[in-house]
Design an enzyme around this catalytic site. Structure first.
Site, PDB file in Angstrom:
ATOM      1  N   LYS A 114       0.861  -1.189   0.000  1.00 24.05           N
ATOM      2  CA  LYS A 114       0.000   0.000   0.000  1.00 24.05           C
ATOM      3  C   LYS A 114       0.887   1.224   0.000  1.00 24.05           C
ATOM      4  O   LYS A 114       1.788   1.359   0.826  1.00 24.05           O
ATOM      5  CB  LYS A 114      -0.883   0.014   1.257  1.00 24.05           C
ATOM      6  N   GLN A 126       7.199   3.895   3.860  1.00 25.18           N
ATOM      7  CA  GLN A 126       5.800   3.453   3.885  1.00 25.18           C
ATOM      8  C   GLN A 126       5.616   2.182   4.722  1.00 25.18           C
ATOM      9  O   GLN A 126       4.566   1.986   5.332  1.00 25.18           O
ATOM     10  CB  GLN A 126       5.314   3.207   2.453  1.00 25.18           C
ATOM     11  N   LYS A 173       5.318   3.495   8.321  1.00 20.64           N
ATOM     12  CA  LYS A 173       4.132   4.337   8.434  1.00 20.64           C
ATOM     13  C   LYS A 173       2.878   3.472   8.448  1.00 20.64           C
ATOM     14  O   LYS A 173       1.986   3.654   9.291  1.00 20.64           O
ATOM     15  CB  LYS A 173       4.086   5.320   7.256  1.00 20.64           C
ATOM     16  N   LYS A 184       5.480   1.757  -3.088  1.00 20.29           N
ATOM     17  CA  LYS A 184       5.391   3.106  -3.651  1.00 20.29           C
ATOM     18  C   LYS A 184       5.652   3.013  -5.151  1.00 20.29           C
ATOM     19  O   LYS A 184       6.288   2.074  -5.628  1.00 20.29           O
ATOM     20  CB  LYS A 184       6.423   4.031  -2.998  1.00 20.29           C
ATOM     21  N   GLY A 197      -2.911   7.928  -4.497  1.00 25.34           N
ATOM     22  CA  GLY A 197      -2.308   9.109  -5.091  1.00 25.34           C
ATOM     23  C   GLY A 197      -1.150   9.632  -4.250  1.00 25.34           C
ATOM     24  O   GLY A 197      -0.913   9.196  -3.129  1.00 25.34           O
ATOM     25  N   ASP A 198      -0.417  10.574  -4.820  1.00 24.65           N
ATOM     26  CA  ASP A 198       0.676  11.262  -4.139  1.00 24.65           C
ATOM     27  C   ASP A 198       0.868  12.564  -4.903  1.00 24.65           C
ATOM     28  O   ASP A 198      -0.052  13.004  -5.620  1.00 24.65           O
ATOM     29  CB  ASP A 198       1.945  10.390  -4.135  1.00 24.65           C
ATOM     30  N   THR A 226      -4.838  13.479   4.927  1.00 23.40           N
ATOM     31  CA  THR A 226      -3.437  13.663   5.315  1.00 23.40           C
ATOM     32  C   THR A 226      -3.253  14.961   6.091  1.00 23.40           C
ATOM     33  O   THR A 226      -2.578  14.999   7.122  1.00 23.40           O
ATOM     34  CB  THR A 226      -2.506  13.632   4.089  1.00 23.40           C
ATOM     35  N   ASN A 278      -3.176  19.202  -1.499  1.00 25.10           N
ATOM     36  CA  ASN A 278      -4.156  18.661  -0.560  1.00 25.10           C
ATOM     37  C   ASN A 278      -3.697  18.720   0.893  1.00 25.10           C
ATOM     38  O   ASN A 278      -4.451  19.115   1.786  1.00 25.10           O
ATOM     39  CB  ASN A 278      -4.465  17.189  -0.906  1.00 25.10           C
ATOM     40  N   SER A 299      -6.958   5.664   3.270  1.00 21.75           N
ATOM     41  CA  SER A 299      -6.973   4.781   2.109  1.00 21.75           C
ATOM     42  C   SER A 299      -7.306   3.351   2.540  1.00 21.75           C
ATOM     43  O   SER A 299      -8.051   2.634   1.860  1.00 21.75           O
ATOM     44  CB  SER A 299      -5.612   4.799   1.404  1.00 21.75           C
TER      45      SER A 299
END
Length: 447
Positions: free
Chosen positions: A92, A113, A116, A128, A167-168, A211, A242, A379
């Site tokens: 993820k 990630q 996290k 990622k 998304g990023d 976020t 965002n 997410s």
């Protein structure tokens, strides 16, 4: 073997095998050096080669992405997906479309990630991906054609129980929609393989805000735990995407005054406090540049370049733009101007040297792998809703987000205290994230 020597040797080997990958090596150095006390306490992590396996991605996928621009020219970009660790769940992590994207950045983001995602307490592994494609200045049709080409390769490597991208930077609802449409067309399957989807086709309420809100929820808890809060405090936030927009929204709701925002061209300073409606109009509707703020607020100040934003006097700083945006010099400026708390909204926006400056000066510091976890956390909640074929209310999702972000803070705080680093959330977050993943790896054998 002595744990500290073991880590030093592993880092030397890692540097030899990943030459030039500075971002990835910095991320690995931060994590590995901070978990030495854990290795000293339990030698199994050394004996079973957990760290050697942890720093090596399970899979690295690189591919070409050919597409045709509006003038009929063939263009080619490079695509990536790094599936780093699946010990606690399917991979993820977001997809980033930006000219700076390379293998080092994707590996750094994927490695971060892992921990996290572990900190969220939800069953998701670390991955990622992205491309060096730049959506800026491209038409909607060009972006659609690129996204369709990108997914035509990526679809082979993802799935709702395998790898669920989100998304990023450079990948918002528009890009997710185009990619999801192509995935569904190829696979003939309507499933939750991407998160950040539109509300009309399986997306989650509060995902857009997650976020930024999550960052402020965690920092607010850190402040309250230390006898402080956001009310009447001056806040500087970098970025205007965002994360920055919704961090600003939540700070203002808690009584703080945000006086600066930025984009890749420069930053604005508004001594009266940022008018968020104006910023949303510029960034979310017009997709414009932050300097256009001056068209609405004549007495605001715009400055070319981004570094100077950290020279603005503030009580709390929330870097929400990109990695390594705050170096040691900027950190010293913040300290000299009286900053008492900083939360990382972007992925590792502080260099290791900048982190040290803040910690040495007793600034309350919330590291990215804890403070920035709200997006992936929500997410994962979107994945849950998709699996149940349900849609939760905004209030339900927001409540779960706040509860889990507060839990992340205390998990990191308690882990730091247990291993002799009380007050150091960097070490605490690394240790808490590591333990869950490492124990899962031990249980599953040498794979």
């Amino acid at each position: 073997m002595d744990a500290k020597v073991y880590v030093e040797n592993l880092l030397c080997s890692l540097e030899q095998n990943n030459k030039g990958e500075k971002e990835f090596l910095d991320a690995a150095t931060e994590v590995l050096t901070s978990i030495v006390p854990v290795l000293e306490k339990d030698k199994r992590y050394i004996e079973e080669g957990v760290l050697e396996r942890l720093v090596e991605p399970e899979r690295v996928i690189m591919f070409r992405v050919p597409w045709i621009d509006d003038n009929g020219n063939v263009r080619v970009n490079r695509g990536y997906r790094v599936q780093f660790n699946s010990a606690i769940g399917p991979y993820k992590g977001g997809l980033r479309f930006h000219p700076s994207v390379n293998l080092s950045i994707i590996k750094f983001l994927g490695f971060e990630q892992i921990f996290k995602n572990s900190l969220t307490s939800l069953p998701i592994g670390g991955g990622k991906g992205g491309s060096n494609f730049d959506p800026k200045g491209k038409s909607d049709r060009e972006i659609m054609r690129f996204c369709q080409s990108f997914m035509t390769e990526l679809y082979r490597h993802i799935g709702e129980n395998v790898d669920v991208p989100a998304g990023d930077i450079g990948v918002g609802g528009r890009e997710i929609g185009y990619m999801y449409g192509q995935y569904k067309r190829i696979r003939d399957s309507f499933d939750g393989v991407l998160t950040g989807k539109g509300l009309s086709y399986g997306g989650s309420l509060a995902r857009t805000e997650a976020t930024g809100y999550g960052l402020v929820y965690l920092v607010d808890e850190m402040l309250r735990d230390n006898g402080k809060d956001f009310k009447d405090k001056t806040v500087v936030i970098s970025g205007s995407g965002n994360v920055a927009i919704y961090a600003t929204e939540k700070v203002q709701a808690l009584g703080g005054k945000v006086v600066a925002l930025s984009d890749s061209s420069g930053y604005i300073y508004d001594k009266d406090g940022i008018n968020l409606d104006v910023v949303k109009e510029i960034k979310e509707v017009k997709r414009g540049r932050i300097k256009e703020y001056l068209n609405y607020k004549k007495d605001a100040v715009y400055t070319e370049g981004c570094k100077g934003i950290w020279s603005i006097k503030c009580d709390i700083a929330l870097p929400c733009a990109t990695q390594n945006e705050v170096d040691a010099k900027s950190a010293k400026l913040l300290v000299s101007n009286g900053v008492f708390a900083l939360g990382e909204g972007a992925n590792m926006p502080l260099t290791l040297e900048a982190q040290k400056v803040l910690l040495d000066n007793n600034v309350l510091f919330a590291p990215a792998k804890a403070a920035n976890a709200g997006g992936v956390l929500t997410s994962a909640l979107e994945m849950s809703q998709n699996s149940q074929r349900l849609s939760w209310t905004f209030e339900e999702v927001d409540k779960k987000l706040k509860e889990l972000m507060v839990n992340i803070y205390y998990n990191a705080k308690n882990a730091a205290k247990e291993y002799g680093y009380e007050g150091n959330l960097v070490v605490g977050a690394n240790i808490a994230g590591f333990l869950k993943v490492a124990d899962a790896m031990l249980a599953q054998g040498i794979v």
